[in-house]
Motif scaffolding. Sequence first.
Motif, PDB file in Angstrom:
ATOM      1  N   HIS A 107      22.223  40.313  36.903  1.00  0.00           N
ATOM      2  CA  HIS A 107      23.142  39.213  37.193  1.00  0.00           C
ATOM      3  C   HIS A 107      23.742  39.363  38.591  1.00  0.00           C
ATOM      4  O   HIS A 107      23.614  40.400  39.234  1.00  0.00           O
ATOM      5  N   THR A 108      24.398  38.298  39.026  1.00  0.00           N
ATOM      6  CA  THR A 108      25.103  38.275  40.296  1.00  0.00           C
ATOM      7  C   THR A 108      26.355  37.428  40.126  1.00  0.00           C
ATOM      8  O   THR A 108      26.459  36.650  39.170  1.00  0.00           O
ATOM      9  N   ALA A 109      27.298  37.592  41.054  1.00  0.00           N
ATOM     10  CA  ALA A 109      28.522  36.789  41.037  1.00  0.00           C
ATOM     11  C   ALA A 109      28.857  36.408  42.469  1.00  0.00           C
ATOM     12  O   ALA A 109      28.679  37.208  43.394  1.00  0.00           O
ATOM     13  N   LYS A 110      29.339  35.182  42.643  1.00  0.00           N
ATOM     14  CA  LYS A 110      29.704  34.677  43.975  1.00  0.00           C
ATOM     15  C   LYS A 110      31.082  34.049  43.924  1.00  0.00           C
ATOM     16  O   LYS A 110      31.390  33.286  43.003  1.00  0.00           O
ATOM     17  N   ASN A 111      31.903  34.362  44.924  1.00  0.00           N
ATOM     18  CA  ASN A 111      33.212  33.730  45.042  1.00  0.00           C
ATOM     19  C   ASN A 111      32.992  32.333  45.614  1.00  0.00           C
ATOM     20  O   ASN A 111      32.611  32.178  46.770  1.00  0.00           O
ATOM     21  N   VAL A 112      33.221  31.316  44.796  1.00  0.00           N
ATOM     22  CA  VAL A 112      33.021  29.929  45.227  1.00  0.00           C
ATOM     23  C   VAL A 112      34.346  29.222  45.479  1.00  0.00           C
ATOM     24  O   VAL A 112      34.361  28.028  45.769  1.00  0.00           O
ATOM     25  N   GLY A 113      35.455  29.961  45.397  1.00  0.00           N
ATOM     26  CA  GLY A 113      36.766  29.385  45.677  1.00  0.00           C
ATOM     27  C   GLY A 113      37.106  29.475  47.152  1.00  0.00           C
ATOM     28  O   GLY A 113      36.340  30.000  47.961  1.00  0.00           O
ATOM     29  N   SER A 114      38.286  28.989  47.512  1.00  0.00           N
ATOM     30  CA  SER A 114      38.710  28.985  48.910  1.00  0.00           C
ATOM     31  C   SER A 114      39.439  30.265  49.309  1.00  0.00           C
ATOM     32  O   SER A 114      39.581  30.552  50.495  1.00  0.00           O
ATOM     33  N   GLY A 115      39.892  31.039  48.348  1.00  0.00           N
ATOM     34  CA  GLY A 115      40.591  32.293  48.637  1.00  0.00           C
ATOM     35  C   GLY A 115      39.867  33.449  47.980  1.00  0.00           C
ATOM     36  O   GLY A 115      38.726  33.321  47.536  1.00  0.00           O
ATOM     37  N   LYS A 116      40.558  34.602  47.908  1.00  0.00           N
ATOM     38  CA  LYS A 116      39.936  35.749  47.260  1.00  0.00           C
ATOM     39  C   LYS A 116      39.805  35.492  45.764  1.00  0.00           C
ATOM     40  O   LYS A 116      40.500  34.643  45.197  1.00  0.00           O
ATOM     41  N   ALA A 117      38.904  36.213  45.144  1.00  0.00           N
ATOM     42  CA  ALA A 117      38.717  36.141  43.695  1.00  0.00           C
ATOM     43  C   ALA A 117      38.816  37.556  43.139  1.00  0.00           C
ATOM     44  O   ALA A 117      38.360  38.511  43.772  1.00  0.00           O
ATOM     45  N   LEU A 118      39.428  37.677  41.958  1.00  0.00           N
ATOM     46  CA  LEU A 118      39.562  38.967  41.290  1.00  0.00           C
ATOM     47  C   LEU A 118      38.949  38.892  39.903  1.00  0.00           C
ATOM     48  O   LEU A 118      39.181  37.932  39.169  1.00  0.00           O
ATOM     49  N   GLU A 119      38.190  39.933  39.566  1.00  0.00           N
ATOM     50  CA  GLU A 119      37.578  40.040  38.249  1.00  0.00           C
ATOM     51  C   GLU A 119      37.986  41.378  37.631  1.00  0.00           C
ATOM     52  O   GLU A 119      37.926  42.408  38.298  1.00  0.00           O
ATOM     53  N   LEU A 120      38.407  41.331  36.374  1.00  0.00           N
ATOM     54  CA  LEU A 120      38.625  42.556  35.612  1.00  0.00           C
ATOM     55  C   LEU A 120      37.352  42.770  34.801  1.00  0.00           C
ATOM     56  O   LEU A 120      37.025  41.976  33.922  1.00  0.00           O
ATOM     57  N   ALA A 121      36.606  43.821  35.154  1.00  0.00           N
ATOM     58  CA  ALA A 121      35.341  44.099  34.483  1.00  0.00           C
ATOM     59  C   ALA A 121      35.534  45.277  33.535  1.00  0.00           C
ATOM     60  O   ALA A 121      36.004  46.335  33.942  1.00  0.00           O
ATOM     61  N   THR A 122      35.172  45.068  32.275  1.00  0.00           N
ATOM     62  CA  THR A 122      35.223  46.131  31.276  1.00  0.00           C
ATOM     63  C   THR A 122      33.792  46.407  30.835  1.00  0.00           C
ATOM     64  O   THR A 122      33.073  45.498  30.416  1.00  0.00           O
ATOM     65  N   TYR A 123      33.392  47.667  30.974  1.00  0.00           N
ATOM     66  CA  TYR A 123      32.029  48.071  30.653  1.00  0.00           C
ATOM     67  C   TYR A 123      32.041  49.007  29.450  1.00  0.00           C
ATOM     68  O   TYR A 123      32.831  49.942  29.399  1.00  0.00           O
ATOM     69  N   ILE A 124      31.161  48.764  28.497  1.00  0.00           N
ATOM     70  CA  ILE A 124      30.898  49.672  27.382  1.00  0.00           C
ATOM     71  C   ILE A 124      29.495  50.201  27.658  1.00  0.00           C
ATOM     72  O   ILE A 124      28.506  49.489  27.454  1.00  0.00           O
ATOM     73  N   VAL A 125      29.410  51.431  28.176  1.00  0.00           N
ATOM     74  CA  VAL A 125      28.147  51.903  28.733  1.00  0.00           C
ATOM     75  C   VAL A 125      27.754  53.283  28.219  1.00  0.00           C
ATOM     76  O   VAL A 125      28.567  54.003  27.639  1.00  0.00           O
ATOM     77  N   GLU A 126      26.501  53.625  28.499  1.00  0.00           N
ATOM     78  CA  GLU A 126      25.987  54.953  28.189  1.00  0.00           C
ATOM     79  C   GLU A 126      26.624  55.952  29.153  1.00  0.00           C
ATOM     80  O   GLU A 126      26.601  55.760  30.365  1.00  0.00           O
ATOM     81  N   LYS A 127      27.223  56.977  28.589  1.00  0.00           N
ATOM     82  CA  LYS A 127      27.902  57.990  29.390  1.00  0.00           C
ATOM     83  C   LYS A 127      26.902  58.755  30.251  1.00  0.00           C
ATOM     84  O   LYS A 127      25.801  59.072  29.815  1.00  0.00           O
ATOM     85  N   GLY A 128      27.305  59.029  31.486  1.00  0.00           N
ATOM     86  CA  GLY A 128      26.491  59.827  32.381  1.00  0.00           C
ATOM     87  C   GLY A 128      25.476  59.046  33.192  1.00  0.00           C
ATOM     88  O   GLY A 128      24.840  59.603  34.074  1.00  0.00           O
ATOM     89  N   LYS A 129      25.293  57.777  32.921  1.00  0.00           N
ATOM     90  CA  LYS A 129      24.360  56.963  33.702  1.00  0.00           C
ATOM     91  C   LYS A 129      25.125  56.267  34.823  1.00  0.00           C
ATOM     92  O   LYS A 129      26.308  55.964  34.674  1.00  0.00           O
ATOM     93  N   PRO A 130      24.461  55.969  35.943  1.00  0.00           N
ATOM     94  CA  PRO A 130      25.128  55.211  37.006  1.00  0.00           C
ATOM     95  C   PRO A 130      25.589  53.857  36.463  1.00  0.00           C
ATOM     96  O   PRO A 130      24.864  53.218  35.703  1.00  0.00           O
ATOM     97  N   LEU A 131      26.786  53.447  36.853  1.00  0.00           N
ATOM     98  CA  LEU A 131      27.355  52.206  36.344  1.00  0.00           C
ATOM     99  C   LEU A 131      26.591  50.978  36.808  1.00  0.00           C
ATOM    100  O   LEU A 131      26.454  50.002  36.081  1.00  0.00           O
ATOM    101  N   VAL A 132      26.086  51.028  38.030  1.00  0.00           N
ATOM    102  CA  VAL A 132      25.408  49.867  38.616  1.00  0.00           C
ATOM    103  C   VAL A 132      23.997  50.259  39.048  1.00  0.00           C
ATOM    104  O   VAL A 132      23.813  51.262  39.726  1.00  0.00           O
ATOM    105  N   ALA A 133      23.026  49.438  38.655  1.00  0.00           N
ATOM    106  CA  ALA A 133      21.648  49.602  39.110  1.00  0.00           C
ATOM    107  C   ALA A 133      21.263  48.325  39.861  1.00  0.00           C
ATOM    108  O   ALA A 133      21.186  47.250  39.253  1.00  0.00           O
ATOM    109  N   LEU A 134      21.088  48.443  41.181  1.00  0.00           N
ATOM    110  CA  LEU A 134      20.709  47.285  41.978  1.00  0.00           C
ATOM    111  C   LEU A 134      19.279  46.907  41.704  1.00  0.00           C
ATOM    112  O   LEU A 134      18.419  47.769  41.536  1.00  0.00           O
ATOM    113  N   ASP A 135      19.014  45.599  41.669  1.00  0.00           N
ATOM    114  CA  ASP A 135      17.642  45.108  41.501  1.00  0.00           C
ATOM    115  C   ASP A 135      16.862  45.398  42.770  1.00  0.00           C
ATOM    116  O   ASP A 135      17.404  45.338  43.869  1.00  0.00           O
ATOM    117  N   GLU A 136      15.603  45.659  42.606  1.00  0.00           N
ATOM    118  CA  GLU A 136      14.755  45.941  43.771  1.00  0.00           C
ATOM    119  C   GLU A 136      14.040  44.712  44.241  1.00  0.00           C
ATOM    120  O   GLU A 136      13.867  43.769  43.626  1.00  0.00           O
TER     121      GLU A 136
END
Length: 136
Positions: A107-136
């Motif tokens: 997935h991706t996210a884009k700020n489409v408003g006129s000012g800053k945007a804030l997101e509260l992200a809550t992750y339920i993830v596998e422990k010990g793995k990198p939180l973010v994996a960028l697409d190649e």
Amino acid sequence: MKTFRMIAAATLFAGAVLTPLLAQTEEAQLLGVGRTDLLRADLGIPGREVIQVLVEFAPGVTAPWHAHPGEEIAYVVEGQLEYTLQGKPPLTLSAGDTLFIPQGTSHTAKNVGSGKALELATYIVEKGKPLVALDE
């Protein structure tokens, strides 16, 4: 001479440790995305943890395509963000709106408003793995 060596060693150590951290911070700032880690805790489910992060997007900034090793619950705190999940049409959320992103979904996210945007992200993830994996 001994004092000089100690200062030199401390300077080299600080440079080796701090330079990668500063580079990550500068890179994030250049991209217009800031992250504030709020919480990391083990869950009652073995091998899983919860991570909570406040993500700030400068106007017009798009996060690169990425996925997580678990579920994400996104809550828009301020502004407007357009989310695109792999295989789905874009969805625009405003302050107070939420979105569930399944494990491994690119997935991706884009700020489409006129000012800053804030997101509260809550992750339920596998422990010990990198939180973010960028697409190649």
